[in-house]
Structures are given as C-alpha cells and as structure tokens.
Write a protein that holds these residues in place. Structure first.
Motif, short mmCIF file in Angstrom:
data_model
loop_
_atom_site.label_atom_id
_atom_site.label_comp_id
_atom_site.label_asym_id
_atom_site.label_seq_id
_atom_site.Cartn_x
_atom_site.Cartn_y
_atom_site.Cartn_z
N SER A 63 0.82 -1.21 0.00
CA SER A 63 0.00 0.00 0.00
C SER A 63 0.86 1.26 0.00
CB SER A 63 -0.92 0.01 1.22
OG SER A 63 -1.80 -1.10 1.20
N ILE A 64 2.00 1.19 0.66
CA ILE A 64 2.87 2.36 0.77
C ILE A 64 3.80 2.50 -0.42
CG2 ILE A 64 4.68 3.46 2.15
CD1 ILE A 64 3.49 2.05 4.60
N TYR A 65 4.40 1.38 -0.85
CA TYR A 65 5.46 1.45 -1.86
C TYR A 65 5.08 0.86 -3.21
CZ TYR A 65 8.24 2.63 2.24
OH TYR A 65 8.72 3.23 3.37
N GLY A 66 3.90 0.27 -3.30
CA GLY A 66 3.42 -0.21 -4.60
C GLY A 66 3.87 -1.60 -5.00
N PHE A 67 4.61 -2.29 -4.13
CA PHE A 67 4.99 -3.68 -4.42
C PHE A 67 5.24 -4.40 -3.10
CE2 PHE A 67 8.93 -1.44 -3.87
CZ PHE A 67 9.84 -2.36 -3.35
N GLU A 68 5.22 -5.72 -3.15
CA GLU A 68 5.37 -6.52 -1.95
C GLU A 68 6.60 -7.42 -2.10
OE1 GLU A 68 5.74 -7.90 1.20
OE2 GLU A 68 3.78 -6.91 1.29
N PRO A 69 7.73 -7.05 -1.49
CA PRO A 69 8.96 -7.84 -1.66
C PRO A 69 8.84 -9.27 -1.14
CG PRO A 69 9.24 -6.16 0.05
CD PRO A 69 7.95 -5.86 -0.66
N GLN A 70 8.04 -9.45 -0.08
CA GLN A 70 7.90 -10.79 0.46
C GLN A 70 7.18 -11.71 -0.51
OE1 GLN A 70 9.41 -11.67 3.40
NE2 GLN A 70 8.93 -13.74 2.70
N ALA A 71 6.27 -11.15 -1.30
CA ALA A 71 5.55 -11.97 -2.29
C ALA A 71 6.51 -12.51 -3.33
CB ALA A 71 4.46 -11.13 -2.95
N MET A 72 7.47 -11.69 -3.75
CA MET A 72 8.47 -12.15 -4.73
C MET A 72 9.34 -13.25 -4.13
SD MET A 72 9.61 -8.61 -6.65
CE MET A 72 10.07 -7.73 -5.16
N ILE A 73 9.69 -13.10 -2.86
CA ILE A 73 10.50 -14.11 -2.19
C ILE A 73 9.72 -15.42 -2.08
CG2 ILE A 73 11.50 -14.74 0.04
CD1 ILE A 73 12.31 -11.80 0.36
N ASN A 74 8.46 -15.33 -1.67
CA ASN A 74 7.63 -16.52 -1.52
C ASN A 74 7.44 -17.23 -2.86
OD1 ASN A 74 7.38 -15.93 1.18
ND2 ASN A 74 5.37 -14.97 0.97
N ASN A 75 7.26 -16.47 -3.92
CA ASN A 75 7.08 -17.06 -5.24
C ASN A 75 8.35 -17.77 -5.69
OD1 ASN A 75 5.55 -17.33 -7.85
ND2 ASN A 75 7.30 -16.15 -8.58
N THR A 76 9.50 -17.17 -5.41
CA THR A 76 10.77 -17.80 -5.76
C THR A 76 10.95 -19.11 -5.01
OG1 THR A 76 11.77 -15.62 -6.15
CG2 THR A 76 13.27 -17.47 -5.80
N LEU A 77 10.60 -19.12 -3.72
CA LEU A 77 10.71 -20.33 -2.92
C LEU A 77 9.79 -21.43 -3.45
CD1 LEU A 77 11.82 -21.78 -0.37
CD2 LEU A 77 9.86 -20.83 0.87
N ALA A 78 8.56 -21.05 -3.78
CA ALA A 78 7.57 -22.02 -4.23
C ALA A 78 7.92 -22.63 -5.59
CB ALA A 78 6.19 -21.37 -4.28
N THR A 79 8.54 -21.85 -6.46
CA THR A 79 8.80 -22.31 -7.82
C THR A 79 10.19 -22.93 -8.00
OG1 THR A 79 9.52 -20.08 -8.44
CG2 THR A 79 7.22 -20.66 -8.87
N MET A 80 11.17 -22.50 -7.18
CA MET A 80 12.54 -22.96 -7.38
C MET A 80 13.15 -23.64 -6.15
SD MET A 80 14.05 -19.72 -9.57
CE MET A 80 15.52 -20.63 -10.02
N GLY A 81 12.55 -23.45 -4.99
CA GLY A 81 13.10 -24.03 -3.77
C GLY A 81 12.19 -25.11 -3.21
N ASN A 82 12.31 -25.34 -1.91
CA ASN A 82 11.49 -26.31 -1.21
C ASN A 82 10.83 -25.60 -0.03
OD1 ASN A 82 10.32 -28.37 0.23
ND2 ASN A 82 12.14 -29.65 0.35
#
Length: 443
Positions: free
Chosen positions: A320-339
């Motif tokens: 809401s403040i900065y227009g993007f969610e860094p944690q969402a990008m991290i979670n997506n990376t973990l879900a698609t490339m990690g365990n």
C-alpha cells in the motif's frame, strides 16, 4: 579450563570463550558454510529435495557478511577498552530488591497471561485431551492437529515472549535471593516453554529459555569467582542436547508420519535434518539473491519484520505504501525454485534483499559492532548489557537461519528490557545509595 578472572571491583573478566559473540559466530558460520559448500548437489536433492544453488562463484557472498560482522566486533573490542565497570543492577538487587521483585512479578504475570490466552484459543478451536494423548502415543500426524487448533492472536499471545526478560532477570536475582518461589516460577515457565516447543513446533522457544539462563548462570559464577569444571566444553554438550531435543520433536512431527519409510535409521534422519535446517537456509538465501538480484528497498522488509507484523498493521501495508510486496516475490521464488519445507531465508543473507550488496556489508559491520558493544557492557556489569546480551546471543546463533533481531518475537523483549534499564537508572538515587567504595561512576 574456564580461565575465570575477577578484578578488584568484583567484575569478572569472564574468559569463557563461547560467551564472546565474535568468536562463537565465526566458528559457527565456518562450520555451516563449509558444510553448505561441500555437500554434493545429489545430497541436496536426496535429503532436502532441492537443487544446490551454492557454488564457487557465489559462496563469497556468504563469506563477506561473516567477515564484516567479525570486523565490526573487533572494532567494538578496541573501542570498548576504556569502558568503566558498573554494579548498578547488583546494588539494587542487594539493597532494594523490592524493585526487582516487582518486575519479576509483572513479567511472570504477563507471561502467564499469554499462555492462558494461548490455551483458551486452543480449547475454543477443538483441542482435547484425546488429541494430546494421540501425540504422546506417536499417532502419525496428530501433532499437526494440535497446531491447526491454534491461531496466533497478534499482540496477545505475544505476551508469552515476556518470558524471556523474566527468565533473565529471575536468573540474576537467584544469585542474590535463593527463595524457592522464584525457582518454582522459573520451572512453570520452562514447562510451558517445553510444551510450546514440542507441540507447536516452536523449537526456538526452548533456546530462548535455556541459552539466556545458561549465559546468566555461568557469567555470574565467573563474576563471583566460582570455578565451573569443563565450562569450555559446554557448547559442544549443548549441541548434543539440542540435537537430542530436536530428535524428540521431529519424532512426533515428521518421522512417524513420513520419514520412517524413507531413512534407514532414525539417527541418520535426525543428524541430516538438523544440519539441513542450517545449510538449506544458506542455500535458500543464495537462491534469493541469485534469482532476485541486489536491490536497495525504500524501507527494509526482512530485517525489520516486526514493523510489518506489528499488531494492527495490515498484511498489505508494504504494498500500500510502496506499490509492491517484496515478500511476495520471495515466496514465489521459494515455491517455484526451492522447497517450502525448508523455508528459512538465512539471516546472514537477508540484508541483501533489503539493502543491496554494499548496504548489506555495511549493515553487518554495524551489527557486529553493536553486538561487540553489548558484550563489553555485559562483561563490565552495565544493566542494559547484562539484561539484553543473554538473549542477544540467541540472535547471533540464529543468524544462519534467519534474522532474529528484526523479528516480532524479539521486539517486546528488547522494549521491556530498555524500559527496565531506564526506570532503574532514572530512579537510582531512590532505589539505593548507588555508589559503593571502590566502584566508579554508574552508567
């Protein structure tokens, strides 16, 4: 072997090597990084079901933060050589212990309130004695039934974290007042912490109790000139005990429900999985900066988690403040490339996500320096250092897994310790005569 030395002011040099954060951190990270680097990629896939992202071209990004932390610690050591000793906390405990008793009582009440709310929520959500007995009998998957019957209520169940300053303050006070009531209070908090660690899969909670208590116990014995046999070996004994406790909790959590059919022996499973939580954290952190790059965020996210998880702050506050969610990008990376099962992001590498490459290295110099300053004040008997360092050391030990100092569970702890220190020193003339013969000015 303990090498304790007491000076004329009664302040121990506390030459217990594992109390020094720079030494213990350098040793810990050396072992973990060697393991993370040399474990073959096939073993990552076989044991942890994830690709190995650590290689000869990027391991330097894990080594540099360690060097920066150690450098900051050395700077703090050099800067703290002229720090004068203080005995403010000890004087208050000796001459006006009613102040200490009041704080112990308040912290104990807050902690019990947190656990009471916790259990009421569980009962409301269907927890039963039968479910509890199913866990003890080893019924596969039963422990997840307990966890699913619990919902965290931000700001209320967090009261359990007041147990940390309670343990620290009470452990100090028991060296001045041996009343059994305080031992029973400690025991009550310990038993509740054990239940929390075993049945809610919060193994960190037991470290938050045992490590501070051990730091206070051994440092106070050193300060009083009491020898402790083989004290230099205690970290290795502690690791063995930690692996054993980890094994008990994993037995109910995952061994019976799945891994009993996967590993040839329970002990191989425990050692592999325990070490895996640390090496996979480094591996996952490497995945993040390798895939997402180094970006300096407008406001830290990972290292200031308590801000975004503060009671009343909406989940989408950052976006809401900065227009993007860094944690969402991290979670997506973990879900698609990690365990997702090994989701620790590594506190060593998290600053890269917040401050970029150069900023992260400066950040670790600052953290290492501040840690060294706290250790110096702890050694010299300053109130804030004595109170905060026992739990700060837990954060140092947790750096391989995640950045504990910026977590929501650490926030109430340092706030209450800061408040305690300020109140004690603001009222020092009312609490005690303050100066003793041969003791320099207080803090």
């Amino acid at each position: 072997m303990n090498g304790n030395k007491t000076d004329r002011n009664g302040n121990s040099g506390m030459r217990i090597w594992w109390l020094n954060p720079t030494i213990i951190f350098a040793l810990l990270m050396t072992i973990i990084l060697i393991g993370a680097y040399y474990i073959p990629g096939d073993s990552y896939l076989s044991f942890y079901r994830v690709n190995k992202f650590i290689n000869e071209s990027n391991i330097i990004f894990s080594i540099l933060p360690v060097c920066c932390f150690v450098f900051g610690g050395i700077l703090a050591f050099l800067a703290g050589k002229g720090t004068k000793p203080s005995n403010a906390l000890g004087e208050v405990m000796e001459k006006k212990d009613s102040f200490i008793k009041m704080w112990i009582g308040l912290l104990f009440a807050f902690t019990m309130f947190g656990y009471a709310v916790w259990f009421l929520i569980m009962l409301r959500n269907g927890f039963s004695l039968a479910l509890f007995m199913s866990v003890l009998s080893g019924e596969p998957g039963a422990i997840y039934g307990i966890k699913e019957s619990f919902d965290n209520v931000a700001g209320v169940t967090s009261f359990t974290n007041f147990g940390i300053p309670f343990v620290i303050l009470t452990s100090y006070y028991l060296f001045y007042n041996k009343k059994k009531i305080y031992i029973w209070m400690l025991l009550a908090v310990f038993l509740l912490t054990m239940m929390r660690a075993l049945f809610f899969l919060e193994r960190l909670a037991i470290m938050e109790f045992l490590v501070p208590a051990a730091v206070v116990y051994f440092s106070m014995r050193a300060k009083l000139g009491r020898r402790t046999p083989l004290v230099g070996l205690y970290p290795f004994i502690g690791v063995i005990a930690l692996v054993g406790f980890f094994g008990i909790s994993e037995y109910y959590r995952s061994w019976l429900s799945y891994y009993v059919n996967y590993y040839p022996s329970f002990w191989e499973f425990i050692v592999t999985r325990f070490f895996g939580y640390y090496v996979t954290a480094i591996n996952t952190g490497t995945l993040y900066f390798q895939h997402l790059g180094f970006h300096w965020l407008p406001f830290p996210n990972s290292t200031a988690e308590f801000v975004w998880k503060f009671p009343g702050v909406p989940d989408n506050a950052y976006e809401s403040i900065y227009g993007f969610e860094p944690q969402a990008m991290i979670n997506n990376t973990l879900a698609t490339m990690g365990n997702p099962e090994f989701n620790n992001p590594s506190g060593l590498l998290q600053p890269y996500n917040d401050y970029g490459f150069g900023g992260a290295l400066v950040f670790w110099v600052i953290v290492g320096f501040f840690t060294g300053v706290l250790y110096t004040h702890f050694q010299k008997g300053h109130t804030f250092g004595m109170m905060i360092y026992p739990i700060w050391l837990v954060g140092v030990l947790e750096i391989p897994r995640y950045f504990y100092f910026g977590s929501g569970r650490f926030f109430p702890c340092w706030v209450i310790i800061l408040a305690f220190t300020l109140i004690l020193h603001y009222n020092r003339k009312k609490l005690t005569s303050w100066r003793l013969k041969g003791v320099g000015a207080g803090e």
